[in-house]
Design a protein around this motif. Structure first.
Motif, PDB file in Angstrom:
ATOM      1  N   UNK A   1      12.168   2.271  10.929  1.00 13.85           N
ATOM      2  CA  UNK A   1      11.136   1.654  10.092  1.00 13.85           C
ATOM      3  C   UNK A   1      11.181   2.120   8.644  1.00 13.85           C
ATOM      4  N   UNK A   2      11.234   3.430   8.413  1.00 10.45           N
ATOM      5  CA  UNK A   2      11.215   3.939   7.040  1.00 10.45           C
ATOM      6  C   UNK A   2      12.446   3.492   6.267  1.00 10.45           C
ATOM      7  N   UNK A   3      13.603   3.547   6.900  1.00  5.38           N
ATOM      8  CA  UNK A   3      14.835   3.141   6.204  1.00  5.38           C
ATOM      9  C   UNK A   3      14.805   1.657   5.863  1.00  5.38           C
ATOM     10  N   UNK A   4      14.372   0.837   6.798  1.00  3.56           N
ATOM     11  CA  UNK A   4      14.314  -0.601   6.538  1.00  3.56           C
ATOM     12  C   UNK A   4      13.301  -0.930   5.447  1.00  3.56           C
ATOM     13  N   UNK A   5      12.166  -0.242   5.449  1.00  3.34           N
ATOM     14  CA  UNK A   5      11.176  -0.483   4.405  1.00  3.34           C
ATOM     15  C   UNK A   5      11.734  -0.106   3.036  1.00  3.34           C
ATOM     16  N   UNK A   6      12.541   0.955   2.985  1.00  5.04           N
ATOM     17  CA  UNK A   6      13.170   1.354   1.717  1.00  5.04           C
ATOM     18  C   UNK A   6      14.081   0.237   1.204  1.00  5.04           C
ATOM     19  N   UNK A   7      14.872  -0.361   2.101  1.00  5.45           N
ATOM     20  CA  UNK A   7      15.769  -1.453   1.688  1.00  5.45           C
ATOM     21  C   UNK A   7      14.957  -2.652   1.199  1.00  5.45           C
ATOM     22  N   UNK A   8      13.900  -2.980   1.902  1.00  6.85           N
ATOM     23  CA  UNK A   8      13.044  -4.111   1.500  1.00  6.85           C
ATOM     24  C   UNK A   8      12.460  -3.882   0.115  1.00  6.85           C
ATOM     25  N   UNK A   9      11.942  -2.678  -0.131  1.00  4.29           N
ATOM     26  CA  UNK A   9      11.339  -2.366  -1.430  1.00  4.29           C
ATOM     27  C   UNK A   9      12.396  -2.327  -2.533  1.00  4.29           C
ATOM     28  N   UNK A  10      13.531  -1.715  -2.217  1.00  2.00           N
ATOM     29  CA  UNK A  10      14.592  -1.585  -3.225  1.00  2.00           C
ATOM     30  C   UNK A  10      15.109  -2.942  -3.679  1.00  2.00           C
ATOM     31  N   UNK A  11      15.282  -3.862  -2.729  1.00  2.00           N
ATOM     32  CA  UNK A  11      15.885  -5.154  -3.044  1.00  2.00           C
ATOM     33  C   UNK A  11      14.849  -6.249  -3.299  1.00  2.00           C
ATOM     34  N   UNK A  12      13.569  -5.913  -3.232  1.00  2.00           N
ATOM     35  CA  UNK A  12      12.518  -6.892  -3.495  1.00  2.00           C
ATOM     36  C   UNK A  12      12.547  -8.071  -2.541  1.00  2.00           C
ATOM     37  N   UNK A  13      12.760  -7.812  -1.256  1.00  2.00           N
ATOM     38  CA  UNK A  13      12.901  -8.884  -0.271  1.00  2.00           C
ATOM     39  C   UNK A  13      11.537  -9.393   0.188  1.00  2.00           C
ATOM     40  N   UNK A  14      11.474 -10.678   0.484  1.00  2.00           N
ATOM     41  CA  UNK A  14      10.251 -11.285   1.023  1.00  2.00           C
ATOM     42  C   UNK A  14      10.230 -11.071   2.537  1.00  2.00           C
ATOM     43  N   UNK A  15      10.142  -9.807   2.919  1.00  2.00           N
ATOM     44  CA  UNK A  15      10.143  -9.402   4.325  1.00  2.00           C
ATOM     45  C   UNK A  15       8.995  -8.416   4.526  1.00  2.00           C
ATOM     46  N   UNK A  16       8.220  -8.613   5.592  1.00  2.00           N
ATOM     47  CA  UNK A  16       7.126  -7.695   5.916  1.00  2.00           C
ATOM     48  C   UNK A  16       7.343  -7.108   7.294  1.00  2.00           C
ATOM     49  N   UNK A  17       7.240  -5.778   7.382  1.00  2.00           N
ATOM     50  CA  UNK A  17       7.258  -5.094   8.667  1.00  2.00           C
ATOM     51  C   UNK A  17       5.810  -4.936   9.121  1.00  2.00           C
ATOM     52  N   UNK A  18       5.467  -5.587  10.221  1.00  2.00           N
ATOM     53  CA  UNK A  18       4.070  -5.663  10.643  1.00  2.00           C
ATOM     54  C   UNK A  18       3.654  -4.523  11.563  1.00  2.00           C
ATOM     55  N   UNK A  19       4.618  -3.739  12.053  1.00  2.00           N
ATOM     56  CA  UNK A  19       4.282  -2.752  13.067  1.00  2.00           C
ATOM     57  C   UNK A  19       4.074  -3.420  14.415  1.00  2.00           C
ATOM     58  N   UNK A  20       3.658  -2.632  15.383  1.00  2.00           N
ATOM     59  CA  UNK A  20       3.444  -3.169  16.726  1.00  2.00           C
ATOM     60  C   UNK A  20       2.255  -4.122  16.716  1.00  2.00           C
ATOM     61  N   UNK A  21       2.416  -5.278  17.362  1.00  2.00           N
ATOM     62  CA  UNK A  21       1.374  -6.296  17.384  1.00  2.00           C
ATOM     63  C   UNK A  21       1.060  -6.708  18.813  1.00  2.00           C
ATOM     64  N   UNK A  22      -0.184  -7.052  19.046  1.00  2.00           N
ATOM     65  CA  UNK A  22      -0.590  -7.564  20.340  1.00  2.00           C
ATOM     66  C   UNK A  22      -0.855  -9.050  20.327  1.00  2.00           C
ATOM     67  N   UNK A  23      -0.481  -9.730  19.229  1.00  2.00           N
ATOM     68  CA  UNK A  23      -0.790 -11.153  19.086  1.00  2.00           C
ATOM     69  C   UNK A  23       0.480 -11.981  18.894  1.00  2.00           C
ATOM     70  N   UNK A  24       1.526 -11.664  19.676  1.00  2.00           N
ATOM     71  CA  UNK A  24       2.791 -12.382  19.532  1.00  2.00           C
ATOM     72  C   UNK A  24       2.620 -13.886  19.705  1.00  2.00           C
ATOM     73  N   UNK A  25       1.839 -14.383  20.673  1.00  2.00           N
ATOM     74  CA  UNK A  25       1.663 -15.844  20.762  1.00  2.00           C
ATOM     75  C   UNK A  25       1.108 -16.455  19.474  1.00  2.00           C
TER      76      UNK A  25
END
Length: 365
Positions: free
Chosen positions: A232-256
Motif C-alpha cells: 500500500x505505501x509503495x503504491x501510494x508513493x507512485x500514485x502521488x509521484x506521478x499524479x495518477x487519477x488512482x485512489x486506494x480505498x482500503x478494505x471495503x465492505x460495499x463491493x456490490x
C-alpha cells in the motif's frame, strides 16, 4: 460422514469458499469441523455457519517450530474424522504429515489447491518441496485452474482434477450508483474498479502504468482499488509521484455498490486461480479487462478483454477501446452472459466435495 476441513491464514476467496462449503455440506449428510487459525475463524465465522472449530495456527510461510505444533494439533483435530479436506498446499502438506503416508486404512485426504508458488530463489525451492509433499500425501488433489492441476500431477499427485470455485450469489447494491460515484469523486468520468489485496501477485504496477497512459484522455478515467496489503505505501508513493487519477480505498465492505457504480472492472494480476471478484463483476453485468494470469482465460472465455501479463500498453488499449466503443462493450457483455451460464455454482462445489469424500471413505472401508 464426519469431515474436517483444514484452512490456513486467509483474508479472501479461500475463506469465503470454505464458509460456503460449511453452509451446504450439512444438507448433504456431512458433519463438518474446521481447523485453522483463530483469525480466519473470526473473519469468516465457520462456527456461526454450523461447524465445530478447532484453532490451529497455520501460517503463510514455512516455520519448523510452528509447523510441528500445527501437525500435532491437526492430529488431535482429526480424531474421529472420516475424511479430511485441506485448502491450499501448505494446509495439505501439514495435514499429510499429521495423517502419515498414503496407505490402506489411513484417513483419506482430499486437497484443493487455490494458489501457485511465484518467484524464485531459496523460497521457491522450499515451497516447491512443500508442494511435492502435499501432492504425494493427498489421495485426490483438486485445482481451481488447469495449471494447478498440471503442477500437482507433475509433482506426483496420484489423482487430480479441476474443481472450479464458484463465487457467492452477488448481493444487491445498497446505495445508488449516483451516491457511490459522488462519494468517490468520479463525477462524469469513466470509473474503473479493482478489488484485490495490495500485494506483488496482483500486478498493480501494470495497472498504474496503464493509468499513466490513459491519464491524458478527456475526461481522464478515475481508477479505484479496494483492498489493503503490504504494497500500500509503495503504491501510494507512485500514485502521488506521478499524479495518477488512482485512489486506494482500503478494505471495503460495499463491493456490490462499487461494481454497480463502475463502468469497467480491471484485473492486472501476475497470477490468479479463479478470482471470485471477476466472477462477481461478470455476474453483475460489468465489462472486464484482465491479464491472462493463471486460470483467468479459462474462467472468462471470450466474455472479457484478456491481455498479456505485465503489458501495460495492451492493458491501456483494451480499456480505452471499451470506453470508446459502446457496441464493443455490448458485444462483450452478451458473450459474458453466455460464459456465466456455464459456470458451476456453490451447490455444485459442495456436491463435488461430498461425493469425493464418500468415494474415498467407501474405499477405505
Amino acid at each position: 460422514m464426519r469431515l474436517t476441513i483444514v484452512v490456513g491464514m486467509t483474508a479472501g476467496g479461500v475463506g469465503a469458499h470454505v464458509r460456503s462449503l460449511v453452509e451446504r455440506l450439512g444438507a448433504l449428510g456431512v458433519t463438518t469441523g474446521v481447523a485453522g487459525p483463530a483469525e480466519t475463524e473470526e473473519r469468516f465465522g465457520f462456527t456461526a455457519a454450523g461447524a465445530r472449530f478447532v484453532p490451529v495456527e497455520i501460517g503463510s510461510a514455512p516455520n519448523p517450530p510452528s509447523d510441528l505444533a500445527a501437525v500435532r494439533a491437526l492430529r488431535r483435530a482429526f480424531s474421529g474424522a472420516d475424511a479430511v479436506h485441506a485448502h491450499g498446499f501448505r494446509a495439505a502438506a501439514l495435514s499429510g504429515l499429521a495423517l502419515g503416508r498414503r496407505r490402506p486404512g489411513r484417513t483419506p485426504l482430499l486437497a484443493t489447491w487455490h494458489n501457485a508458488v511465484l518467484g524464485g530463489g531459496p523460497r521457491r525451492l522450499v515451497l516447491g518441496g512443500v508442494e511435492r509433499l502435499a501432492a504425494r500425501r493427498a489421495d485426490i488433489t483438486l485445482g481451481v485452474s488447469s495449471d494447478l492441476v498440471r503442477r500437482a500431477r507433475d509433482l506426483g499427485a496420484p489423482r487430480t482434477r479441476i474443481a472450479p470455485v464458484a463465487a457467492p450469489v452477488p448481493r444487491a447494491p445498497e446505495r445508488s450508483r449516483e451516491d457511490v460515484r459522488a462519494e468517490l469523486g468520479a463525477g462524469d468520468r469513466p470509473l474503473l474498479v479493482a478489488v484485490n489485496r495490495l500485494a506483488e501477485q496482483k500486478g498493480l504496477d501494470t495497472l498504474l502504468a496503464a493509468a499513466a497512459r490513459w491519464g491524458d484522455r478527456d475526461p481522464a478515467p478515475l481508477t479505484v482499488v479496494a483492498g489493503d496489503g503490504p504494497e500500500q505505501d509503495r503504491l501510494q508513493h507512485v500514485i502521488d509521484r506521478d499524479g495518477l487519477a488512482v485512489r486506494l480505498l482500503g478494505r471495503r465492505g460495499d463491493v456490490p455498490d462499487l461494481l454497480a457504480a463502475a463502468d469497467l472492472y480491471v484485473l492486472s494480476s501476475v497470477w490468479e486461480g479463479r478470482p471470485l471478484v471477476v466472477q462477481e463483476a461478470m455476474l453483475a453485468g460489468l465489462p472486464v479487462v484482465a491479464t491472462a494470469a493463471g486460470g483467468v482465460p479459462e474462467l472468462v472465455g471470450d466474455g472479457a478483454e484478456v491481455v498479456p501479463v505485465g503489458d501495460d500498453a495492451a492493458f491501456a488499449r483494451a480499456v480505452c477501446g471499451l470506453l470508446d466503443d459502446p457496441a464493443r462493450r455490448d458485444e462483450q457483455l452478451q458473450r459474458a452472459r453466455e460464459q456465466v451460464a456455464g459456470w458451476p455454482d456453490e451447490d455444485d462445489n459442495a456436491r463435488l466435495v461430498a461425493d469425493l469424500c464418500r468415494e474415498l471413505t467407501s474405499r477405505r472401508g
